[in-house]
Design an enzyme around this catalytic site. Structure first.
Site, PDB file in Angstrom:
ATOM      1  N   ASP A 247     -59.567 -39.786  47.529  1.00 60.20           N
ATOM      2  CA  ASP A 247     -59.501 -41.017  48.325  1.00 60.20           C
ATOM      3  C   ASP A 247     -58.374 -40.971  49.353  1.00 60.20           C
ATOM      4  O   ASP A 247     -57.251 -40.586  49.028  1.00 60.20           O
ATOM      5  CB  ASP A 247     -59.264 -42.226  47.414  1.00 60.20           C
ATOM      6  CG  ASP A 247     -60.491 -42.582  46.589  1.00 60.20           C
ATOM      7  OD1 ASP A 247     -61.583 -42.138  46.949  1.00 60.20           O
ATOM      8  OD2 ASP A 247     -60.340 -43.305  45.587  1.00 60.20           O
TER       9      ASP A 247
ATOM     10  N   HIS B 200     -63.464 -57.969  47.145  1.00 61.21           N
ATOM     11  CA  HIS B 200     -62.272 -58.812  47.071  1.00 61.21           C
ATOM     12  C   HIS B 200     -62.616 -60.259  46.729  1.00 61.21           C
ATOM     13  O   HIS B 200     -61.734 -61.081  46.533  1.00 61.21           O
ATOM     14  CB  HIS B 200     -61.503 -58.759  48.394  1.00 61.21           C
ATOM     15  CG  HIS B 200     -61.080 -57.375  48.771  1.00 61.21           C
ATOM     16  ND1 HIS B 200     -61.745 -56.627  49.715  1.00 61.21           N
ATOM     17  CD2 HIS B 200     -60.092 -56.593  48.296  1.00 61.21           C
ATOM     18  CE1 HIS B 200     -61.166 -55.448  49.815  1.00 61.21           C
ATOM     19  NE2 HIS B 200     -60.170 -55.395  48.968  1.00 61.21           N
TER      20      HIS B 200
ATOM     21  N   GLU C 262     -53.512 -46.306  58.208  1.00 62.74           N
ATOM     22  CA  GLU C 262     -52.338 -47.181  58.298  1.00 62.74           C
ATOM     23  C   GLU C 262     -51.057 -46.402  58.568  1.00 62.74           C
ATOM     24  O   GLU C 262     -50.053 -46.970  58.984  1.00 62.74           O
ATOM     25  CB  GLU C 262     -52.175 -47.996  57.022  1.00 62.74           C
ATOM     26  CG  GLU C 262     -51.613 -47.217  55.856  1.00 62.74           C
ATOM     27  CD  GLU C 262     -51.754 -47.966  54.554  1.00 62.74           C
ATOM     28  OE1 GLU C 262     -50.860 -47.844  53.733  1.00 62.74           O
ATOM     29  OE2 GLU C 262     -52.762 -48.655  54.372  1.00 62.74           O
TER      30      GLU C 262
ATOM     31  N   LYS D  39     -54.935 -54.297  57.743  1.00 61.24           N
ATOM     32  CA  LYS D  39     -53.517 -53.976  57.633  1.00 61.24           C
ATOM     33  C   LYS D  39     -52.692 -54.701  58.688  1.00 61.24           C
ATOM     34  O   LYS D  39     -53.096 -54.843  59.836  1.00 61.24           O
ATOM     35  CB  LYS D  39     -53.314 -52.468  57.783  1.00 61.24           C
ATOM     36  CG  LYS D  39     -53.903 -51.654  56.642  1.00 61.24           C
ATOM     37  CD  LYS D  39     -53.094 -51.813  55.376  1.00 61.24           C
ATOM     38  CE  LYS D  39     -53.645 -50.928  54.281  1.00 61.24           C
ATOM     39  NZ  LYS D  39     -52.849 -51.003  53.062  1.00 61.24           N
TER      40      LYS D  39
ATOM     41  N   GLY E  60     -64.921 -45.981  42.166  1.00 64.38           N
ATOM     42  CA  GLY E  60     -64.091 -45.321  41.160  1.00 64.38           C
ATOM     43  C   GLY E  60     -63.681 -46.160  39.978  1.00 64.38           C
ATOM     44  O   GLY E  60     -63.941 -45.800  38.840  1.00 64.38           O
TER      45      GLY E  60
ATOM     46  N   CYS F 294     -65.092 -51.103  47.778  1.00 67.48           N
ATOM     47  CA  CYS F 294     -63.913 -50.454  47.200  1.00 67.48           C
ATOM     48  C   CYS F 294     -64.047 -50.424  45.681  1.00 67.48           C
ATOM     49  O   CYS F 294     -65.085 -50.792  45.130  1.00 67.48           O
ATOM     50  CB  CYS F 294     -62.634 -51.212  47.589  1.00 67.48           C
ATOM     51  SG  CYS F 294     -62.243 -51.149  49.347  1.00 67.48           S
TER      52      CYS F 294
ATOM     53  N   ARG G 297     -52.155 -60.056  45.165  1.00 68.35           N
ATOM     54  CA  ARG G 297     -52.148 -58.659  44.717  1.00 68.35           C
ATOM     55  C   ARG G 297     -50.785 -58.030  45.006  1.00 68.35           C
ATOM     56  O   ARG G 297     -50.342 -57.981  46.149  1.00 68.35           O
ATOM     57  CB  ARG G 297     -53.253 -57.888  45.425  1.00 68.35           C
ATOM     58  CG  ARG G 297     -53.172 -56.386  45.313  1.00 68.35           C
ATOM     59  CD  ARG G 297     -53.724 -55.878  44.018  1.00 68.35           C
ATOM     60  NE  ARG G 297     -53.866 -54.431  44.057  1.00 68.35           N
ATOM     61  CZ  ARG G 297     -53.764 -53.650  42.996  1.00 68.35           C
ATOM     62  NH1 ARG G 297     -53.522 -54.176  41.814  1.00 68.35           N
ATOM     63  NH2 ARG G 297     -53.913 -52.354  43.095  1.00 68.35           N
TER      64      ARG G 297
ATOM     65  N   ARG H 270     -42.551 -62.059  39.805  1.00 69.01           N
ATOM     66  CA  ARG H 270     -43.893 -62.359  40.336  1.00 69.01           C
ATOM     67  C   ARG H 270     -44.370 -63.767  39.963  1.00 69.01           C
ATOM     68  O   ARG H 270     -45.551 -64.003  39.717  1.00 69.01           O
ATOM     69  CB  ARG H 270     -44.909 -61.317  39.865  1.00 69.01           C
ATOM     70  CG  ARG H 270     -44.695 -59.930  40.428  1.00 69.01           C
ATOM     71  CD  ARG H 270     -45.733 -58.948  39.912  1.00 69.01           C
ATOM     72  NE  ARG H 270     -45.619 -58.800  38.458  1.00 69.01           N
ATOM     73  CZ  ARG H 270     -46.620 -58.438  37.661  1.00 69.01           C
ATOM     74  NH1 ARG H 270     -47.815 -58.203  38.161  1.00 69.01           N
ATOM     75  NH2 ARG H 270     -46.433 -58.311  36.361  1.00 69.01           N
TER      76      ARG H 270
ATOM     77  N   CYS I 207     -60.516 -47.608  53.371  1.00 73.65           N
ATOM     78  CA  CYS I 207     -60.715 -49.061  53.413  1.00 73.65           C
ATOM     79  C   CYS I 207     -59.753 -49.718  54.389  1.00 73.65           C
ATOM     80  O   CYS I 207     -58.785 -49.109  54.835  1.00 73.65           O
ATOM     81  CB  CYS I 207     -60.569 -49.680  52.025  1.00 73.65           C
ATOM     82  SG  CYS I 207     -59.062 -49.297  51.139  1.00 73.65           S
TER      83      CYS I 207
END
Length: 762
Positions: free
Chosen positions: A603, A698, A609, A112, A436, A730, A519, A18, A647
């Site tokens: 959730d 975000h 998607e 998405k 959450g 979110c 992310r 990463r 979301c």
């Protein structure tokens, strides 16, 4: 005889460890300078190219690498800069601002990428936009590779039709005009590639798989105009993620190669090839290795399949490819990975998939005997994997066989439940809550690492989690939220956490894939039957509830999201996997209720998607997706309020399914949709509990009370006030604590302002 080559469509950007993510986030935090960022990203780009060269891929792509998102790259390249960002003078600052927002400007919407787990930044068309080619990113990438390695590559360009299809801000009657205005820009871009000596360019048009025959025919005219301007440039028109309905029209496009997905097409592309043939003057770029899942290929079966494709198409040349970009799978098996060897040997990531392509090429050009050892090795690895995953799951089989309609239905209808829950929960009008999770600080991450490295005992780690939970319960009470959460400090990921506690899942330490921007996630691997083994969330939730008189939500991830955010097994249907997960979650929901938790959130952010791309295939998926949710939640008492959250979706497509979930409250990401969903609700009211996100999580910016008040006011024009909730878009795990507290305080104030307005007009 057909010439056989190997090709790739795209490679993961993030690096084996990463490095890409770390470089970006370090730069955003001001810890490194721009020169360091650019140097590191260049290094990652060239490393990805070298990997493909080392795997003997004949046609290597360039230009698929990005600093954030390839769709955003295309928008910025064509000067589609939203007006609110045009005052920024620096191109890189502008680029990141569009994706992440600033303190003064909301970021562009994110959604998405087709039916994958990757998110792209939605381009915004504005009438004030000046269409122009600001720079040629594919050319820059091509020249960089040629300078570094002296090799030819295939620049990747997002196609004109797909780019416009993925954009927003225009009316349907403006589409043709926008396409026509973009043609000169695409022509200029390709002309510059041609003049630089580029031999091949890959133009991605995945939107063609859902296009009507009329659209496919109209797009052909666009390509006739473009290709006439670049006669020396060979073009691969690439589709993926499904079959092309208008196959007969597509193969007449004036291009030198056509790319088809032979993995996720449900066999339809091969049927079309066999029925209608394939042009003798074109190359067939055949997606024959799964670019979206992580299972090792059965090389013997794949060799037979590819031979069948070639026999049906009889092309002059075939390129063996993944079914899509390898963006959706991890880079490679990490040398420090700690999976069971029997499982690890059954996996194949991006680098290994390229090796599979090279092996298949050898089998086709030299005969099956030349790769017999590789075929046998793959076959043995898959047999060993099957044996490793074996399990009867007798409990599930018995329960599955005994299902009846009552297992999918709450005892009474919503309106009666609402009355009962209002009396039981005693919440104010416009109750406030969060989705959450709360920020996971460096201290939280450090504690988890110490525990995982056995530097801390279970007791020490539990004590730390309790302390953090109590701190945030206190913070929530001080802020004035109405329904609280425990914060999920014990969880790294909303799917991983549950998978680690259910039978049938495996988890990696290094198999990262990109979700959006920097992310990254490590999707669980579902290799066997899924079973409930013990309560997963009860301890933490009950502890949090003991600290407050207010209601604390139990927080679970739904069966469809767990399925869609995992790498699932392929030997049973997705429906059967979802039902297995649903049975396990049903037991967890019952355990929470038994422990006194009255609000339970399950959730399903990934429900939409999972939709097949073709609308004709939707009904079956949506039916079992809703069934699996209800199977998880329908055994509770009427007093127990079931919430769900979604979301990044175009909800208009699935409102009937949202209704069919029969959740008491659904919270939805909304702030980045710029009011689009409200327009829909005005015409199609939703009468159950609903919370539309009032601010974007975000972005680090803290929205004002006035900004959130406006969203609430707009929502209350179309939503029933007695069942409307106020919440962020979110979860808040990735945000910093100060901005989180400030934003939530403003949110609670905005709710209070709205209550006062309602009281004045009562």
């Amino acid at each position: 005889m057909t010439i056989v080559k190997t090709s790739n469509l795209g490679f993961p950007r993030i690096g084996l460890n990463r490095e890409w993510k770390k470089a970006l986030e370090s730069y955003w935090k001001g810890q490194t300078d721009r020169e360091t960022l650019l140097s590191t990203l260049d290094e990652q780009f060239l490393t990805a190219i070298k990997t493909q060269i080392d795997q003997q891929i004949d046609v290597v792509p360039s230009g698929d690498f990005t600093f954030y998102d390839h769709v955003l790259d295309t928008a910025v390249m064509f000067n589609w800069i939203p007006e609110r960002f045009r005052s920024l003078k620096d191109p890189l600052d502008t680029y990141f601002a569009i994706a992440r927002g600033t303190k003064d400007a909301v970021s562009s919407e994110m959604t998405k990428w087709f039916n994958t787990n990757y998110h792209y930044i939605v381009p915004e068309y504005e009438k004030s936009t000046e269409f122009k080619l600001t720079h040629n990113k594919p050319l820059e990438a091509y020249e960089k590779v040629k300078k570094a390695f002296g090799v030819e590559t295939k620049p990747v360009v997002l196609g004109l039709y797909t780019f416009v299809s993925l954009s927003k801000g225009y009316e349907p009657n403006e589409v043709k005009e926008i396409q026509q205005r973009l043609i000169p820009l695409y022509t200029q871009l390709l002309k510059e590639l041609e003049e630089a000596g580029v031999k091949w360019v890959q133009i991605d048009e995945p939107a063609l798989v859902t296009a009507s025959y009329e659209d496919v025919k109209a797009v052909k005219e666009i390509y006739q105009t473009i290709t006439e301007a670049v006669p020396a440039l060979n073009i691969l028109l690439q589709t993926y993620f499904d079959s092309v309905d208008a196959y007969e029209e597509l193969v007449t496009y004036p291009v030198e190669a056509i790319g088809l997905d032979f993995v996720h097409d449900q066999g339809r592309n091969l049927d079309q090839v066999k029925k209608h043939g394939f042009p003798k003057d074109k190359i067939l770029a055949a997606g024959v290795i799964d670019g979206r899942n992580i299972w090792r290929s059965d090389l013997g079966e794949r060799l037979t399949f590819v031979s069948e494709v070639i026999a049906g198409a009889q092309p002059k040349e075939v390129w063996l490819q993944p079914s899509s970009s390898l963006l959706h799978v991890p880079v490679a098996k990490h040398p420090s990975e700690q999976l069971e060897e029997k499982l690890l040997n059954g996996l194949s990531y991006a680098t290994e998939k390229l090796a599979e392509l090279t092996t298949l090429k050898e089998g086709l050009t030299k005969g099956a005997a030349a790769i017999e050892a590789a075929i046998n090795e793959a076959e043995q690895a898959l047999l060993t994997l099957k044996e490793f995953a074996k399990g009867t799951n007798a409990d599930f089989t018995a329960e599955r066989n005994n299902l009846s309609s009552k297992d999918f239905k709450r005892p009474v209808a919503f309106e009666e439940r609402l009355r009962i829950q209002n009396e039981s929960l005693e919440l104010p009008l416009l109750p406030t809550t969060t989705i959450g999770s709360f920020p996971q600080s460096a201290e939280v991450r450090s504690a988890r690492q110490k525990w995982r490295k056995n530097e801390w005992t279970n007791a020490e780690y539990d004590e730390f989690i309790k302390k953090e939970t109590k701190r945030w319960i206190d913070i929530q009470e001080e802020i004035g939220l109405d329904v609280l959460v425990h914060g999920e400090f014990e969880r790294t990921d909303m799917v991983e956490y549950f998978g680690e506690k259910l039978a049938g899942f495996a988890f990696t330490k290094f198999a990262w894939v990109q979700s959006y921007g920097s992310r990254c996630v490590k999707p669980p691997i579902i290799y066997g039957d899924v079973e409930f083994t013990a309560p997963m969330t009860v301890k933490e939730t009950v502890y949090a509830q003991s600290l407050t008189e207010k209601k604390v939500k139990g927080m679970l991830t739904g069966p469809v999201t767990i399925l869609n955010w995992s790498f699932p097994r392929t030997d049973i249907s997705r429906k059967d996997i979802a039902f297995q997960i649903a049975f396990a979650l049903r037991k967890e929901v019952e355990a929470l209720e038994e422990a006194g938790i009255q609000v339970i959130q399950v959730d399903e952010p990934a429900l939409r998607e999972g939709l097949p791309l073709k609308e004709s295939d939707w009904a079956d998926y949506l039916n079992w997706a809703a069934e699996s949710f209800r199977l998880s939640t329908s055994s509770v008492q009427n007093e127990t309020q079931i919430h769900t959250h979604m979301c990044y979706s175009n909800f208009e497509d699935i409102v009937d399914t949202i209704e069919d979930l029969d959740a008491d409250v659904i919270t939805i990401e909304h702030s980045r949709s710029h009011g689009g969903f409200l327009d829909y609700l005005e015409k199609h009211p939703y009468l159950k509990g609903l919370g539309l996100g009032v601010y974007d999580i975000h972005s680090p910016r803290v929205p004002s009370v006035e900004e959130m008040s406006q969203i609430i006011d707009d929502a209350l024009n179309v939503c029933p006030t007695d069942r409307f909730w106020v919440n962020p878009d979110c979860g808040l795990k990735t945000r910093q604590e100060p901005e989180t507290i400030a934003a939530l305080k403003n949110m609670v104030t905005a709710a209070e302002v709205a209550r006062k307005k309602l009281a004045q007009h009562a």
